[in-house]
Enzyme design. Sequence first.
Site, PDB file in Angstrom:
ATOM      1  CE1 TYR A 842     -31.445   6.341  -3.191  1.00 20.57           C
ATOM      2  CE2 TYR A 842     -30.162   7.646  -1.649  1.00 20.57           C
ATOM      3  CZ  TYR A 842     -31.241   7.523  -2.506  1.00 20.57           C
ATOM      4  OH  TYR A 842     -32.102   8.568  -2.683  1.00 20.57           O
ATOM      5  CB  CYS A 843     -26.133   0.831  -5.809  1.00 20.30           C
ATOM      6  SG  CYS A 843     -27.677   0.174  -6.461  1.00 20.30           S
ATOM      7  CB  ILE A 844     -23.340   3.443  -1.448  1.00 17.96           C
ATOM      8  CG1 ILE A 844     -24.530   3.853  -0.579  1.00 17.96           C
ATOM      9  CG2 ILE A 844     -23.253   4.318  -2.684  1.00 17.96           C
ATOM     10  CD1 ILE A 844     -24.449   5.276  -0.085  1.00 17.96           C
ATOM     11  CG  HIS A 884     -29.979   4.934  -7.031  1.00 17.59           C
ATOM     12  ND1 HIS A 884     -28.933   5.784  -6.843  1.00 17.59           N
ATOM     13  CD2 HIS A 884     -29.610   3.785  -6.398  1.00 17.59           C
ATOM     14  CE1 HIS A 884     -27.985   5.200  -6.134  1.00 17.59           C
ATOM     15  NE2 HIS A 884     -28.370   3.977  -5.854  1.00 17.59           N
TER      16      HIS A 884
END
Length: 912
Positions: A842-844, A884
């Site tokens: 995940y893009c965090i 996503h």
Amino acid sequence: MKVAIIGAGPRGLWAAEELMERARQRGARIELSVLNDAPLDALSAPDAFRPDTPEQWLLNVPSGVIETRLSSFNTWRGADDDFPSRRTVGQFLLASWEALRENLPRGCTLEMIERKVSNLTPVDGGVVVEGELFAEVLLCTGHAPAEPVVGAQSAYPHTNLDSIGRGDVLLVRGAALSFMDVVRYVPARRIYPVTRTGRFMEVKAYPEDEAARASALAPHAEEIRRCEGFDQFRAILTEAAQTILRAQGGDGDVAAVIDGTDFTGDAVAELRTSLAAAEATRPWTAALAVGYTFRTLYPQIIRRASFGGRDTLGGERFYRLTRVLERVAFGPPADTARDLVEALDSGRVRVDVMQRGDQDLRALAAEVGADVIVDSVTAPAGVVPGTLVGFLVEAGIGQTYTNTGNNRALRVEPDGTLVGQKHLAAAGRMSEGWILGHDTLRRSEDDVIPAWAKRVSAAAMVHPQRVHGTPPLTARTEGWVDELLADPERCQSLLDTYSSPVNILNPEPMVSNIDELVQAGADCGVEVKVFFARKANKGIAFVDTVRDAGHGVDVASYDELRQVLMRGVPGERIIVSAAIKTDHLLRLAIESGVVISADNRDEYDRIVELAGGNPAYVAPRLAPDPAMMPPTRFGERLDTWKNHLARPVEGVKVVGVHAHLHGYAAADRAAALRECMELTDSLRAAGHVPEFIDIGGGVPMSYLDDAEQWEDYCSAISTQRAGYAAPFTWKSDPLSTHYPFHQQPTRGAWLQQVLSDGIAEALSERGLRLHLEPGRSLLDGCGLILAQVAFVKTRSDGLPLVGLHMNRTQCRTTSDDYLVDPILVKRTPDSAELEAFLVGAYCIEDEVILRRRIRFPRGVSAGDIIAIPNTAGYFMHILESASHQIPLAKNVDWPAGTLDAIDQLDQVDQIS
């Protein structure tokens, strides 16, 4: 493992702290002895940091660089002035030793011994120190005593100087920092320094905008690391110092300072100029610019020149350069220099014979009328004859490096181990020259001490080559798991077929887990029925297994119920325990003859209405007395149900009593059962026919076999939360909410505790069955997650990261973390040891799979496989997310290796 550190000075403290911290992180057991040849409050020779050191003897490095495991020095003392008294530093070091005693890892010991070590012999498997065998020994003996000068007394300890009176005249050998200490302490009416160079040290100075200046030097730092020879090194240093001099608006010849040809012949005038520049009453001098530049670039210079690197930097030429720059870069703070200038101005310090250090001291003393000769020159760095290290070299135990001027440096490996030895190491002044900048209060990850502690603590582990979290929490695994993970190609085939991550489900251990609970009840005379908590794992294989074993399923949603019914589980072997129940769910439950756990009066009344006189099977959920256990949102109190169910309703059959309890305490279950039996008695008196009591889930299991490991972890995380232990979790996460990954008793033994003290007899007398709704404990040993390693990199600040084709929701519950060590399935060649965090897709920034740092002794690379064991219970599915638009993990039944029924069809209602 028995380990000895010889020397209790700053480096001995650092080594002890580092070793114990590593032991904490690795679950190692170490008996540490620290031997010091002076009283333990002296801390170092020549007593530089004794707590009774004169207040006016100041620290010579910025206070901000000093830290121990206790805290930073400035935080501890509540001040931030740069150059406080060394006495205060000594007090801080003593406090740090005491803090280490109070925060030892579990299973480790520390003994402080006042003893001079003169007999040390390496043997197979260790080192004998004064007749006692140790597995590992580290020498941190610090400054050696200076070779005595005939007729002179040493400046250290300060008590040597106490007999000097106001009328005395002193001749002092040396004009550096120790000389300045003498000037600030003794009341003598006149003092004559004598040196070989005829010069004082340059005063330490720092620019006001130091961040900007350090930034300007950053490109030169990189050039230093790459430079190929002495001329290039000198050119880089010259250019960098000129950059600083220009930025400070100063003047002077930088090249002359670096070459040591800048002496004007007037040492006093030079000192005045240096002090004025440091105090910003005049522009910076070239000497100040060179000194600041050398100090700032020193870490890179150390890396380039250490471990024989100076051989390619000109050898003797480089050595002479560093001697010049030590005078320029490592001089006194302004306060000390100011006192010296005042003493010079008053005539108390005279420089008449300052440049005649190569002459006979007694003759010079007679010439100037000195009553006392004081030697303020410390022993040179390197191997000093007559010391323990000197004896080791003479005996051939230690080897030396001679390309350090007139001195010899002890050769050690990057982890401090003496060249040619296995279990004997050294750190500090004895290796200065072989390792540049090795005699300092600063701590660096590049130093030999962290490397030594890393090696020794690993050797003290039971399984040093096993991948582990910090500290180790070794998974208990089933035979089928061990067999699968021993076959890397089979694991890779699963990932190639089903993508990463993949959930491997094996219901075989489930049967024995059920049998254990049933048998425990039977041994107590109680019939036990087990209802698998479907929410713990959505795999259909587990539903089929519990069905075939003759037990039931606890469901918490419409789809869970529909799937279970389609797999042929009879309605009477299903209970609906959902916290919130839709009419859709209730209608299906009523139509199918499923038992409904009625959470509250409103819900019960809805069931009555929806049943419309048709049969509906209900078990009211009881909320136990909050005075006996924590309050709960589930259920209604005893009197509420007594009143609401005072009369039966046609068609609605109250067939049992249900309870949903927090935690795992057997005593809480026993107390709840007593209340539930009181309610069943009341229900029967009102005309109902309850047949069972269902105390829900919370049947404990243990992920770990080793209770000591769990205690080690609990102690370590507690010490981290308290601020002493080095953080080993992501962003120092306290991980305050977690499952008890090791506990006793579990399952059958636990149930027998629940049924003790008359509970079993009371149930039997009433003819009541006991229903349980375990999820996690039924799935113990029934699953694991496989994930492919995507990359190995560092965060922007250098923190190592291992990326997985997986996201954190695919191994997470409502607890803070999954606290069991992963298992590495190696598919690439071994590489350097790595300690890193596992991060996900995940893009965090906080996308972390496991929040403990993981150690890979054999390294880890893209293409390897990470296995996360025993995750079938809740971890796979309870929070899984397809954010996503990344597909959910596939679920594979083992040993068939085929998709579980939950994943075979697109439509849930087609499962059959």
